[in-house]
Design a protein around this motif. Structure first.
Motif, short mmCIF file in Angstrom:
data_model
loop_
_atom_site.label_atom_id
_atom_site.label_comp_id
_atom_site.label_asym_id
_atom_site.label_seq_id
_atom_site.Cartn_x
_atom_site.Cartn_y
_atom_site.Cartn_z
N ALA A 24 1.04 -1.14 0.08
CA ALA A 24 0.15 -0.08 -0.01
C ALA A 24 0.80 1.08 0.14
O ALA A 24 0.38 2.28 -0.12
CB ALA A 24 -0.87 -0.07 1.16
N GLY A 25 2.00 0.97 0.39
CA GLY A 25 2.83 2.31 0.25
C GLY A 25 2.77 3.32 1.42
O GLY A 25 2.89 4.43 1.54
N ASP A 26 2.33 2.51 2.62
CA ASP A 26 1.86 3.27 3.86
C ASP A 26 3.16 3.93 4.49
O ASP A 26 4.28 3.50 4.52
CB ASP A 26 1.35 2.25 4.81
CG ASP A 26 -0.03 1.78 4.48
OD1 ASP A 26 -0.81 2.48 3.66
OD2 ASP A 26 -0.42 0.68 4.96
N LYS A 27 2.90 5.04 4.75
CA LYS A 27 3.83 5.86 5.87
C LYS A 27 3.72 5.17 7.09
O LYS A 27 2.66 5.09 7.65
CB LYS A 27 3.64 7.23 5.92
CG LYS A 27 4.80 8.22 6.58
CD LYS A 27 4.25 9.48 6.91
CE LYS A 27 5.48 10.47 6.67
NZ LYS A 27 4.94 11.96 6.85
N LEU A 28 4.86 4.59 7.71
CA LEU A 28 4.63 4.04 9.23
C LEU A 28 5.43 4.97 10.18
O LEU A 28 6.52 5.52 9.91
CB LEU A 28 5.46 2.88 9.04
CG LEU A 28 4.64 1.59 8.05
CD1 LEU A 28 5.58 0.56 7.99
CD2 LEU A 28 3.26 1.37 8.76
N PHE A 29 4.66 4.97 11.26
CA PHE A 29 5.22 5.68 12.44
C PHE A 29 5.77 4.76 13.63
O PHE A 29 5.07 3.79 13.75
CB PHE A 29 4.08 6.34 12.98
CG PHE A 29 3.20 7.63 12.34
CD1 PHE A 29 3.83 8.82 12.22
CD2 PHE A 29 2.57 7.32 11.19
CE1 PHE A 29 3.38 9.82 11.43
CE2 PHE A 29 1.90 8.25 10.39
CZ PHE A 29 2.52 9.75 10.43
#
Lengths: 59, 148
Positions: free
Chosen positions: B87-92
């Motif tokens: 998904a190309g999620d930005k992760l914290f």
């Protein structure tokens, strides 16, 4: 820290049922606490017993 | 809690991640994790440098890697990580010291970063554990903060 959800949590990409134990960061735990997800629900007050009708004591 | 004294037990270091800030969940069954910071350099050597190279700091970057054991039913493990990568999620991500307890040890320091999974691998041998490894490239500032 491991926390137990007291009510379902459907946010932040999660869909967790009540009772699920999750290991979360301190900040997430604080957020869940602030949202009331970690507080045990108030126990429902026991139903009041019906007061018996008093029969007047005959003299 | 107070800052931990003495040498830290590596098992106390945990990685928590999520797709929104302050909603990080521990990555389950991790066996090893690391965070790496690097600084490029600018060469400013001139004829007047006395025959020694002179430098100044340039672009800074960081990455975080972990490896662990695969479990189909874990809350955050390979299945969730591969979804985030696709998904190309930005992760914290929080890279923290939980000390002897289960939560971040207040008074110690932790990394609080954001990034994208750039590499993810699942390995399955014969009669052995299925394992996975992940690399996350960090975007933006690397925050080092005191755990509260």
């Amino acid at each position: 820290m491991k926390v137990t959800l007291q009510k379902p949590y459907k946010a932040d990409g999660f869909d967790w049922p009540a009772g699920k134990v999750v290991d979360v960061s301190n900040k997430f735990a604080a957020k869940l606490k602030a949202g009331g997800y970690l507080d045990k629900p108030e126990p429902k007050p026991a139903p009041k017993a019906k007061a018996k009708s008093q029969t007047p004591i005959s003299e | 809690m107070a800052q931990t004294t003495g040498i830290i037990n590596a098992s106390s270091i945990r990685v928590f991640l999520g797709t929104t800030n302050d909603s990080e969940v521990v990555v389950d069954h991790v066996t090893e994790c690391s965070i790496s910071l690097s600084t490029d350099i600018r060469d400013i050597t001139t004829k007047t440098s006395g025959g020694w190279r002179e430098i100044l700091p340039a672009l800074k970057s960081a990455s975080l890697s972990l490896s662990g054991l695969f479990a189909e039913d874990a809350t955050t493990n390979f299945n969730q990580l591969v979804d985030h990568q696709i998904a190309g999620d930005k992760l914290f991500v929080v890279f923290t010291n939980t000390g002897s307890g289960a939560s971040g040890n207040a008074g110690d320091e932790q990394f609080d970063v954001e990034g994208y999974i750039t590499s993810l691998e699942q390995t399955a041998g014969t009669e052995d554990n299925v394992t996975f490894s992940m690399t996350l490239e960090i975007t933006g500032t690397v925050v080092r903060e005191v755990i509260v």
